[in-house]
Structure formats: structure tokens, C-alpha cells
Design an enzyme around this catalytic site. Structure first.
Site, PDB file in Angstrom:
ATOM      1  N   ILE A 391       0.833  -1.202   0.000  1.00  0.00           N
ATOM      2  CA  ILE A 391       0.000   0.000   0.000  1.00  0.00           C
ATOM      3  C   ILE A 391       0.870   1.255   0.000  1.00  0.00           C
ATOM      4  O   ILE A 391       1.874   1.337   0.711  1.00  0.00           O
ATOM      5  CB  ILE A 391      -0.922   0.016   1.245  1.00  0.00           C
ATOM      6  CG1 ILE A 391      -1.640  -1.323   1.384  1.00  0.00           C
ATOM      7  CG2 ILE A 391      -1.938   1.150   1.150  1.00  0.00           C
ATOM      8  CD1 ILE A 391      -2.436  -1.722   0.201  1.00  0.00           C
ATOM      9  N   HIS A 392       0.467   2.236  -0.798  1.00  0.00           N
ATOM     10  CA  HIS A 392       1.163   3.527  -0.814  1.00  0.00           C
ATOM     11  C   HIS A 392       0.689   4.319   0.412  1.00  0.00           C
ATOM     12  O   HIS A 392      -0.242   5.114   0.338  1.00  0.00           O
ATOM     13  CB  HIS A 392       0.828   4.284  -2.103  1.00  0.00           C
ATOM     14  CG  HIS A 392       1.560   5.577  -2.252  1.00  0.00           C
ATOM     15  ND1 HIS A 392       2.797   5.686  -2.855  1.00  0.00           N
ATOM     16  CD2 HIS A 392       1.233   6.841  -1.853  1.00  0.00           C
ATOM     17  CE1 HIS A 392       3.193   6.945  -2.837  1.00  0.00           C
ATOM     18  NE2 HIS A 392       2.269   7.675  -2.226  1.00  0.00           N
TER      19      HIS A 392
END
EC number: 3.2.1.4
Length: 606
Positions: A391-392
């Protein structure tokens, strides 16, 4: 003859299953679990001093001096997405959507025992908004600078307050009244001094540029009418219907920036409830635009429809498309409720539409989010056997301060954590990532922020959607998908067995004071493949505490929860919050995969 016919039918179904894939199989999901995870995302996004009952333990206190240099207390509120900026516009929209869900689906959320968490999530935002509005004509709209923040990898406010005041009224009338006072003041302020907020907060322009303020004024007035019943606000949306575009804009999206569809459906409620009075003719024009949005979503709008992927997902734009999906689905669930209560339907250019069709559409979008899609992936982080793990998100991608007790600098964060190939050390449960592209393709890459960054505005509508779907369809276990042609194998959920951890040699421990207890807690079938959820209990059978326990796990083909990966292949250790396994104590981890169970060995311990 009958047996031959049945065989032919079965063969046809099997071939359809092969060619059409699992995305077209009937599915059933644990919507209650999805509600809980969606609410946990808001805990992961909290800024400020965290309360003792905080469930997301890897998140620590932050932003404790926000606003102090300007002489104002701006501690609290929410970080918008994977960064550390508090953007006021999308935060206000998100709190409004949470509040609308709490209002519209009060019984459904209460039945899930989630109203406390929902109100808590709303209040974390509204408490901040009250601080950010210290004077009638002053509103602090942002904390932090997106540009400078993005160089580092470190760990419509009036409508939000009006909606929240309705949500809180049955539970805390004094707080509800306080929110309403601020909402009225802010509306008066915004109406008197009209203009784009990002003309004043210029550093917001490259992140959350406002396309206009007219929809926000109508949106706020509509909510203030809902909260107060005051005709003044209803007259406002009628008098300004044409000038501000409320009855002129026919739209096919609903979002933090474009709220026209929300305004139009909210005002349709007034008409459907028979409370329009002398304003009925104008409110019918609002409803006509609400019907346009609905017909376009259901692809019954004479060709002027929303764009969809081959897999059936609403597709608005490349950057964080899922936020438009969840918002649109929420609106249609709400509108379905309004139409059902009025015992009516709508008429699209391509035919009559019943309220149930709106629900069916919303369910198709929700199920796509949870895993019924060509990738077979849940785009709600932490839900199901397969979801994005890169996940960013700064907080999720860097080890917690509670385990890595040192500061992480800007460049260090990029070098050591952002570019790290392994999965994020922390799971940001309930974050709705940007999702797949127009071809239903998704790249789980931390640098692919268009697809892997979660946002408040994406997750906020999900609470109401999933609560409604749970009330209609119930839960089906941890995560359950049933193919249209095969049925799950069901090994006994209570069966369990102890396993040895001895390893032939090769430098691994041949005996250790640890016992593993395996069990299969659920199973499901997709096409011809059966998946099993395995639970493993690690128990310290000795009289001494065990530290630095490292496990070798072989034949693991699916995701795993409850253990932390190491830099060594197939080697896992105890979660970072659990440093010691005391005598007689246990630690549980879970994994999901097809085929036989994984093999677990002790590599080392102290």
C-alpha cells in the site's frame, strides 16, 4: 434420458465457468466484517493524541503541535490518505458521508454493534472542525503542505457539522446542538464571502483543487434543512437552483469535489416525503437530475451512461477510481431507500426502474470491491484471502515506532522502506485503495499511488453500504465465495492436530519448547479450486519465556496474518508488538491457501 440431459447441462455450466471466470459466479461476503474493517481505517488515519481504546496499535501520537505556531489548537483530525497532510475539503466530505450513513442506516449499524465506532469516527473529525472554527468568520482549512510532505516518506466543513449534528442527536443532544451552531455560522460565512477555498489555500491546488463552490453551498443548505427543518434553507436551494446549477447540472459522478448528485438525491427525499409544499415544482427538477444520475449508473440512460470496465466496475478516472465507486454505490442505496419508503419507482429512457435494481447495482460494486472481480482480489485492505500488500501509505509501510524505536528521516524512509520489495509491515485495515484500471488490471506496487493509495473519501461511504447489505444478505463466515457449479468441501471446523517442528538437519532446531496446533476454520470453492483458512496456535510449553522466535514456513502459497516477515526467504517471526512468548501463553496466526497445509519449523529462538 434425464441423466444425459443433466450431464449436458452440467458440462455447459462448467464450460461457462471456465470461460467467464470466477467474477461471474454467485458470491456471498461477510459484510459485517467489511464494516468493522472500514471503520478501523479511520483509526489508522487519526492525527493527534490517540486514546487508550485505539484498536490500531501500530499508529502512535502525531501532530501534537499542529497550529501552535499560529496561535491556534489544530491537534486532531484525520490524515487524508497515505501522506501526513490534513486536507479540510475531503475530510469534511468524508465526515459527512460517515454521518449520512449513521443517519440513513442507523438500525443496520446498531444491529452490527458498530454505532459506537461510527460515532467515534465522526466525532474525531468534528472535534477537529470545532477547533478549526475558532471565530464565526475564520476557518482553518488545511494543516501541512502537500508538496513538501511528498518529499518525505515518514511516519466543506459546514455540511459535515450539520450532518453530524443529526447523527449525534439521538445520543448526545448537547453536542448535536453545538455542531449545529458552528454549521450555521460557517454557512453564513461561506455564503457571504463566496470563492474557491484553494484561492486562499494555494498549496491545496495541486492536490484537491475545487472545481466550484456552488454545489457546496447547495449541499450545506440541504443538510441544514435536514438538521433544522427551517424553511429558510429549503428556500435557499430553490431560489438558487438555476443560478448554482442544482437543477441544471446532470452528472454521472459523485465525489468530494462534485456534490451535485448528492444534493439532488437529498432534496428528492423532501419531495418523496410530501414535504415540498410550494417548492414542489423546483424539487421535481432536482429529482429529474437525481434520476439522470441513477439511470446513467444502471446503463438505462439512452446511451448517456457511466463508463464501466469489462468486469462491471464503474470507471470515472484513472487516479483513485474506487472513491467514485463507493460514493456512487452509497447514493443509490440511499435513493433506493427513499423510493421504497414512498412506494414508487423511477422512469429511465430505457425503461422503468424499481428500487431493488438500485440495490442490485450497489451490491455489484460492493462485491467487486470485496473480491468478485477478474483479479480475484479484495481492494479493501485486510479483507479476504487476497488483497494489496504494498500500500502507498507512509504509516503502514514503515515499521511502527513501538518496534523500530528510532526516527526515520525523509531520505532514509525512501531508501529503507518505500523501495523495499517486501509487503508493508503494518496492515492498514479497511483502506479502500485506488483500484484497477479501465481494463480491470491492478499492479500491487507501492510507487503506483494511483492504484494503491487508500483515502478517507473512498472508505467513508462503505460503512453505510456494507451495513445495509449485511441486513439484507447476512454474513457468510470469514470470507466465502461459492461457485455456481461446485460446492465447498467442508472439513470439520473443529478438527485440529499437533505438528512436530523438527527439521532433518540443515542448521534448524530439532527440538524446542514450542507446540503448534493446526485447525481449518473455513473453506470455500472458486471454480474448481478449494481454499482453506488455516489457524495455527503457537504455544510455549516450557517454564521459561521465549524471545526472538523465528519460523521457517514451507509450501505457503497464500497470504498470512499474525506473523512478521523477515529479510530471509520463508522466515517469519512473532509480530512486532509481541516480543516475548511467556510460559503457557499462545500466539495465533492465520493463512489461506489451496491444497495441503504449510509446513512449519523452528529456525531459532532464545
Amino acid at each position: 434420458m434425464m441423466n444425459i440431459s443433466l450431464c449436458i447441462i452440467t458440462l455447459i455450466l462448467l464450460l461457462l465457468g471456465l470461460f467467464l471466470g470466477p467474477s461471474l459466479a454467485s458470491s456471498s461476503f461477510n459484510y459485517g466484517d467489511a464494516v468493522d474493517k472500514s471503520l478501523m481505517f479511520f483509526e489508522a488515519q487519526r492525527s493527534g493524541k490517540l486514546p487508550p481504546q485505539q484498536r490500531v496499535k501500530w499508529r502512535g501520537n502525531s501532530g501534537l503541535n499542529d497550529g501552535f505556531s499560529q496561535g491556534v489548537d489544530l491537534v486532531g483530525g484525520y490524515y487524508d490518505a497515505g501522506d501526513h497532510v490534513k486536507f479540510g475539503l475531503p475530510m469534511a466530505y468524508s465526515v459527512t458521508m460517515l454521518s449520512w450513513g449513521a443517519i440513513e442506516f442507523r438500525k443496520e449499524i446498531t444491529d452490527l454493534n458498530q454505532m459506537g465506532h461510527t460515532l467515534w469516527a465522526i466525532k474525531w473529525g468534528t472535534d477537529y472542525f470545532l477547533k478549526a472554527h475558532p471565530q464565526p468568520n475564520v476557518l482553518w482549512g488545511q494543516v501541512g503542505d502537500g508538496a513538501s510532505d511528498h518529499y518525505c516518506w515518514e511516519r466543506e466543513t459546514a455540511a459535515a457539522l450539520a450532518a453530524a449534528s443529526i447523527a449525534f442527536k439521538p445520543y448526545n443532544s448537547s453536542y448535536s446542538s453545538l455542531l449545529l451552531v458552528h454549521a450555521k455560522q460557517l454557512f453564513t460565512f461561506a455564503d457571504r464571502f463566496r470563492g474557491l477555498y484553494d484561492d486562499s489555500i494555494t498549496c491545496a491546488q495541486q492536490f484537491y483543487t475545487s472545481s466550484g463552490y456552488s454545489d457546496e453551498l447547495l449541499w450545506t443548505a440541504a443538510w441544514l434543512h435536514q438538521a433544522t427543518g427551517d424553511e429558510y434553507y429549503l428556500k435557499y436551494v430553490v431560489d438558487n437552483a438555476v443560478y448554482m446549477g442544482g437543477t441544471g447540472w446532470a452528472v454521472k459522478e459523485f465525489s468530494w469535489d462534485n456534490k451535485y448528485a448528492g444534493v439532488q438525491i437529498l432534496l428528492s427525499k423532501v419531495l418523496l416525503e410530501g414535504k415540498a409544499g410550494s417548492y414542489a415544482s423546483t424539487l421535481k427538477q432536482y429529482q429529474a437530475k437525481a434520476d439522470y444520475f441513477t439511470c446513467a449508473s444502471l446503463e438505462k440512460n439512452d446511451g448517456y451512461n457511466v463508463q464501466k470496465t469489462t468486469g462491471g466496475l464503474v470507471y470515472v478516472r484513472e487516479w483513485n477510481n474506487m472513491q467514485y465507486v463507493s460514493s456512487s454505490a452509497f447514493l443509490l442505496v440511499v435513493y433506493s431507500n427513499y423510493l421504497s419508503a414512498a412506494k414508487t419507482q423511477i422512469y429511465c429512457p430505457d425503461g422503468q426502474v424499481q428500487p431493488q435494481e438500485l440495490l442490485n447495482f450497489a451490491k455489484s460494486q460492493a462485491d467487486y470491491i470485496l473480491g468478485e472481480n477478474p483479479e480475484g482480489m479484495s481492494y479493501l485492505v485486510g479483507y479476504g484471502p487476497k488483497y494489496p500488500v504494498h500500500i502507498h501509505h507512509r504509516g503502514a509501510s514503515i515499521a511502527s515506532i513501538f518496534s523500530l524505536r528510532s526516527e526515520v528521516g525523509c531520505l532514509q524512509g525512501f531508501e529503507a522502506w518505500y523501495q523495499r520489495p517486501g509487503p508493508n509491515p503494518n496492515v492498514v485495515y479497511g483502506g479502500l485503495v485506488g483500484g484497477p484500471d479501465k481494463n480491470d488490471e491492478f499492479s500491487d506496487d507501492r510507487s503506483n499511488y494511483e492504484q494503491t493509495e487508500p483515502t478517507l473519501s473512498g472508505s467513508a461511504p462503505l460503512v453505510g453500504i456494507f451495513a445495509k447489505l449485511h441486513s439484507l444478505y447476512g454474513n457468510s463466515g470469514y470470507y466465502h465465495v461459492v461457485s455456481s457449479v461446485t460446492h465447498p468441501k467442508t472439513p470439520s471446523g473443529t478438527s485440529s492436530w499437533k505438528t512436530s517442528f523438527s527439521k532433518r538437519s540443515e542448521g534448524y532446531v530439532t527440538s524446542a519448547p514450542v507446540e503448534f496446533l493446526h485447525s481449518i476454520t473455513s473453506s470455500w470453492t472458486v471454480g474448481d479450486t478449494t481454499y482453506y483458512r488455516h489457524k495455527v496456535i503457537i504455544k510455549n510449553t516450557s517454564l521459561k519465556p521465549i524471545t526472538d522466535l523465528k519460523l521457517l514456513i514451507e509450501n505457503l502459497s497464500g497470504p498470512i496474518w499474525g506473523l512478521s516477515p523477515t529479510n530471509e526467504k520463508n522466515i517469519y517471526e512473532l509480530p512486532q508488538w509481541l516480543n516475548v512468548l511467556n510460559p503457557g501463553s499462545e500466539c495465533i496466526f492465520v493463512y489461506v491457501q489451496e491444497g495441503p497445509q504449510a509446513k512449519i519449523y523452528v529456525q531459532s529462538f532464545n
